[in-house]
Enzyme design. Structure first.
Site, PDB file in Angstrom:
ATOM      1  N   HIS A 136       4.124   3.883  -1.421  1.00 40.92           N
ATOM      2  CA  HIS A 136       5.526   3.282  -1.955  1.00 40.92           C
ATOM      3  C   HIS A 136       6.819   4.184  -1.238  1.00 40.92           C
ATOM      4  O   HIS A 136       6.811   5.179  -0.993  1.00 40.92           O
ATOM      5  CB  HIS A 136       5.708   3.559  -3.420  1.00 40.92           C
TER       6      HIS A 136
ATOM      7  N   ASP B 249       0.329  -2.247  -7.939  1.00 41.51           N
ATOM      8  CA  ASP B 249      -0.630  -3.483  -7.507  1.00 41.51           C
ATOM      9  C   ASP B 249      -1.809  -3.027  -7.393  1.00 41.51           C
ATOM     10  O   ASP B 249      -2.840  -3.594  -7.159  1.00 41.51           O
ATOM     11  CB  ASP B 249      -0.114  -3.992  -5.908  1.00 41.51           C
TER      12      ASP B 249
HETATM   13  N1  CMC Z   1      -2.604   3.412   3.657  1.00 38.20           N
HETATM   14  C1  CMC Z   1      -2.693   4.300   4.896  1.00 38.20           C
HETATM   15  N2  CMC Z   1      -1.627   4.758   5.344  1.00 38.20           N
HETATM   16  C2  CMC Z   1      -0.491   4.493   4.774  1.00 38.20           C
HETATM   17  C3  CMC Z   1      -0.283   3.668   3.845  1.00 38.20           C
HETATM   18  C4  CMC Z   1      -1.360   3.025   3.000  1.00 38.20           C
HETATM   19  N3  CMC Z   1      -1.398   2.237   2.152  1.00 38.20           N
HETATM   20  N4  CMC Z   1       1.012   3.384   3.278  1.00 38.20           N
HETATM   21  C5  CMC Z   1       1.564   4.563   4.218  1.00 38.20           C
HETATM   22  N5  CMC Z   1       0.847   5.034   5.017  1.00 38.20           N
HETATM   23  C6  CMC Z   1       1.179   6.026   6.067  1.00 38.20           C
HETATM   24  C7  CMC Z   1       1.994   5.451   6.995  1.00 38.20           C
HETATM   25  O1  CMC Z   1       0.954   5.158   8.111  1.00 38.20           O
HETATM   26  C8  CMC Z   1       2.706   6.564   7.719  1.00 38.20           C
HETATM   27  O2  CMC Z   1       1.944   7.432   8.266  1.00 38.20           O
HETATM   28  P1  CMC Z   1       2.545   8.417   9.636  1.00 38.20           P
HETATM   29  O3  CMC Z   1       3.774   9.160   8.810  1.00 38.20           O
HETATM   30  O4  CMC Z   1       1.343   9.035   9.957  1.00 38.20           O
HETATM   31  O5  CMC Z   1       3.066   7.265  10.571  1.00 38.20           O
HETATM   32  C9  CMC Z   1       3.139   7.231   6.047  1.00 38.20           C
HETATM   33  O6  CMC Z   1       2.081   7.043   5.445  1.00 38.20           O
HETATM   34  C10 CMC Z   1       4.483   6.511   5.761  1.00 38.20           C
HETATM   35  O7  CMC Z   1       4.403   5.464   5.628  1.00 38.20           O
HETATM   36  P2  CMC Z   1       5.491   4.308   5.954  1.00 38.20           P
HETATM   37  O8  CMC Z   1       5.046   2.641   6.200  1.00 38.20           O
HETATM   38  O9  CMC Z   1       6.680   4.747   6.755  1.00 38.20           O
HETATM   39  O10 CMC Z   1       6.026   4.005   4.567  1.00 38.20           O
HETATM   40  P3  CMC Z   1       7.153   3.001   3.813  1.00 38.20           P
HETATM   41  O11 CMC Z   1       7.837   3.553   2.947  1.00 38.20           O
HETATM   42  O12 CMC Z   1       7.640   2.329   4.907  1.00 38.20           O
HETATM   43  O13 CMC Z   1       6.025   1.960   3.430  1.00 38.20           O
HETATM   44  C11 CMC Z   1       4.816   0.535   1.890  1.00 38.20           C
HETATM   45  C12 CMC Z   1       5.722   1.531   1.998  1.00 38.20           C
HETATM   46  C13 CMC Z   1       4.562   0.414   0.361  1.00 38.20           C
HETATM   47  C14 CMC Z   1       5.063  -0.528   2.490  1.00 38.20           C
HETATM   48  C15 CMC Z   1       3.465   1.153   2.300  1.00 38.20           C
HETATM   49  O14 CMC Z   1       2.874   2.402   1.965  1.00 38.20           O
HETATM   50  C16 CMC Z   1       2.271   0.196   2.585  1.00 38.20           C
HETATM   51  O15 CMC Z   1       2.220  -0.480   3.374  1.00 38.20           O
HETATM   52  N6  CMC Z   1       1.339   0.279   1.452  1.00 38.20           N
HETATM   53  C17 CMC Z   1       0.439  -0.568   1.145  1.00 38.20           C
HETATM   54  C18 CMC Z   1       0.927  -2.014   0.848  1.00 38.20           C
HETATM   55  C19 CMC Z   1       1.314  -1.800  -0.711  1.00 38.20           C
HETATM   56  O16 CMC Z   1       0.636  -1.435  -1.579  1.00 38.20           O
HETATM   57  N7  CMC Z   1       2.201  -2.605  -1.064  1.00 38.20           N
HETATM   58  C20 CMC Z   1       2.883  -2.601  -2.183  1.00 38.20           C
HETATM   59  C21 CMC Z   1       4.008  -1.546  -2.657  1.00 38.20           C
HETATM   60  S1  CMC Z   1       4.382  -1.513  -4.452  1.00 38.20           S
HETATM   61  C22 CMC Z   1       4.803  -2.990  -5.119  1.00 38.20           C
HETATM   62  C23 CMC Z   1       5.831  -3.898  -4.593  1.00 38.20           C
HETATM   63  O17 CMC Z   1       6.683  -3.325  -3.715  1.00 38.20           O
HETATM   64  O18 CMC Z   1       5.531  -4.889  -4.603  1.00 38.20           O
END
Ligand code: CMC
Length: 428
Positions: free
Chosen positions: A306, A363
């Protein structure tokens, strides 16, 4: 004296920037004059460190795993309140008295019908249309049905739009589902309360009464409370950005639905279930975790991570407990729950997830409950949209009541070609 922070650039020019304080949460540097005084913009892709507005609706402390709606902890609301009461709280800022709640429930209940012409609109979709596409289109179309009450500067018309959206969203959502399976639309039964009425519109057939387990209605009500608002998430920010142009509430909320649909946001609940089904067996969990850690795989653990929570998502904690209870009470056993539990356990002790503070989010478990309630997978994000409507429209109203609202207009770091002269096609 108001607080300031001093910024110094590489040429040693200093500038005092005022700090803006909320009631709780970190101070923000007010950079409104930055460009005028220094000629610089700020660069913050994804708005990771940017507050785009002041808001008194929802507070999150991502480090501590705290979520408050109008100051009330989500855990207390989940235990003691109802979705409709939470919707009132988000909209009005205070918990209602019995009279206020009665009047609100009455208003919502008497706006549940959709215009008959909207049925023809829904019938125009292909039978296999995704219900989020149908919801998005139908909600945008409401502005064509209510164009006589679209004066966004009139508080009474704004409130009417809020009531209409909260009331009609379940009716339209259920109609989208029934269309996809070839069932006739059901009219809302106004002798039922909000969530039970929705479940009747979803599952009742004309030929026999619906035997509805009250556990199902209670569980859905709780999920709706947990999804009702979440401060400036992508879909709410979209509603506000569209709203900032003076667009009507139905168009603004339709844009929010479109933003919610993406798998990085509300579409994650659908994606989680598909992922668990693909993993297929607890013995494949370690392979899935390894794939999620491999950047080149393009695979992420859906329902994990998140932007704000760097500790457990408090909503996920509540849903996790509730999943076991609901499945037991409904007498449902689901092998996907075993896969989810194993996946959570494996990820939480894996260095990759620990270092990045990636925990299950709201989720991760919600889809398993929706599935136990017989809600089909492609309706999961629609469920989220019904609940989040209360938050979206509360933010849209707050924005229109605020005295510092301006059109949202971000800037950019331009990386394209510098100025050059046009060359005629015969010379290229
Ligand atoms: N699985 C594997 N690696 C992950 C994941 C994951 N679900 N989420 C983040 N990472 C890694 C990412 O690759 C990055 O690694 P590195 O530092 O080596 O580059 C690090 O963690 C930080 O990730 P980010 O993409 O920069 O983080 P963000 O804040 O931009 O994204 C997020 C947040 C929720 C979009 C992301 O965690 C994600 O894609 N999660 C899966 C989708 C998900 O469950 N979404 C629902 C969010 S909660 C409810 C809502 O908002 O509706």
């Amino acid at each position: 004296m108001s607080k300031t922070v001093t910024l110094t650039d590489s040429a040693n020019h200093s500038m005092q920037m005022p700090l803006v304080d909320g009631t709780i949460g970190p101070s923000c540097i007010d950079i409104g004059n930055l460009y005028k005084e220094t000629g610089h913009f700020t660069y913050d892709p994804g708005f990771a460190a940017t507050a785009a507005c002041k808001s008194a609706i929802t507070f999150i402390d991502g480090e501590k795993g705290v979520l408050l709606y109008r100051g009330y902890p989500i855990e207390q609301l989940a235990e003691k309140s109802s979705f409709l009461e939470v919707a009132y709280l988000l909209l009005e800022g205070e918990l209602p008295t019995p009279e206020q709640f009665g009047a609100f429930e009455d208003a919502v209940t008497h706006h549940t019908m959709m215009h008959e012409s909207l049925k023809s609109f829904l019938h125009g979709f292909r039978h296999d249309a995704h219900p989020m596409a149908m919801l998005c289109g139908s909600i945008a179309s409401l502005s064509a049905f209510y164009h006589d009450t679209l004066n966004i500067n009139d508080p009474a018309q704004r409130k009417l739009a809020a009531i209409r959206l909260i009331a009609k969203m379940p009716t339209i959502a259920a109609a989208a589902y029934r269309y996809s399976i070839g069932w006739p639309f059901r009219y809302p039964r106004n002798n039922l309360e909000y969530v039970t009425r929705f479940l009747h519109m979803m599952f009742e057939v004309p030929s026999e009464p619906l035997a509805l387990n009250p556990v199902a209605a209670k569980a859905l009500d709780l999920l709706f409370i947990l999804h009702a608002d979440h401060e400036q998430n992508a879909s709410t920010s979209t509603v506000r950005l569209v709203g900032s142009t003076g667009a009507n509430p139905y168009a603004s909320v339709a844009a929010g639905i479109a933003a919610l649909w993406g798998p990085a946001h509300g579409g994650a609940n659908e994606a989680v279930l598909k992922m668990l089904a693909e993993i297929g067996d607890v013995k494949n969990v370690d392979k899935a975790v390894a794939r999620a850690k491999d950047r080149n795989s393009g695979f992420r653990l859906m329902g994990f991570g998140h932007r704000v929570y760097k500790n457990f998502d408090p909503r996920a904690k509540i849903i996790r407990e509730m999943t076991h209870k609901v499945l037991n009470e409904l007498g449902v056993s689901d092998p996907l729950l075993d896969i989810a539990l194993k996946l959570e356990e494996a990820a939480l002790k894996d260095d990759y997830f620990v270092e990045r503070k990636l925990y299950p989010n709201v989720d991760f478990y919600s889809g398993i409950i929706y599935k136990a309630l017989r809600i089909p997978t492609d309706m999961f994000t629609v469920m989220f949209a019904i609940a989040r409507t209360a938050g979206w429209i509360s933010h849209w109203i707050e924005q229109h009541e605020s005295d510092d609202a301006r059109i949202g207009r971000p800037r950019q770091v331009y990386t394209g070609a510098v100025k050059r002269d046009y060359v005629g096609i015969e010379r290229r």
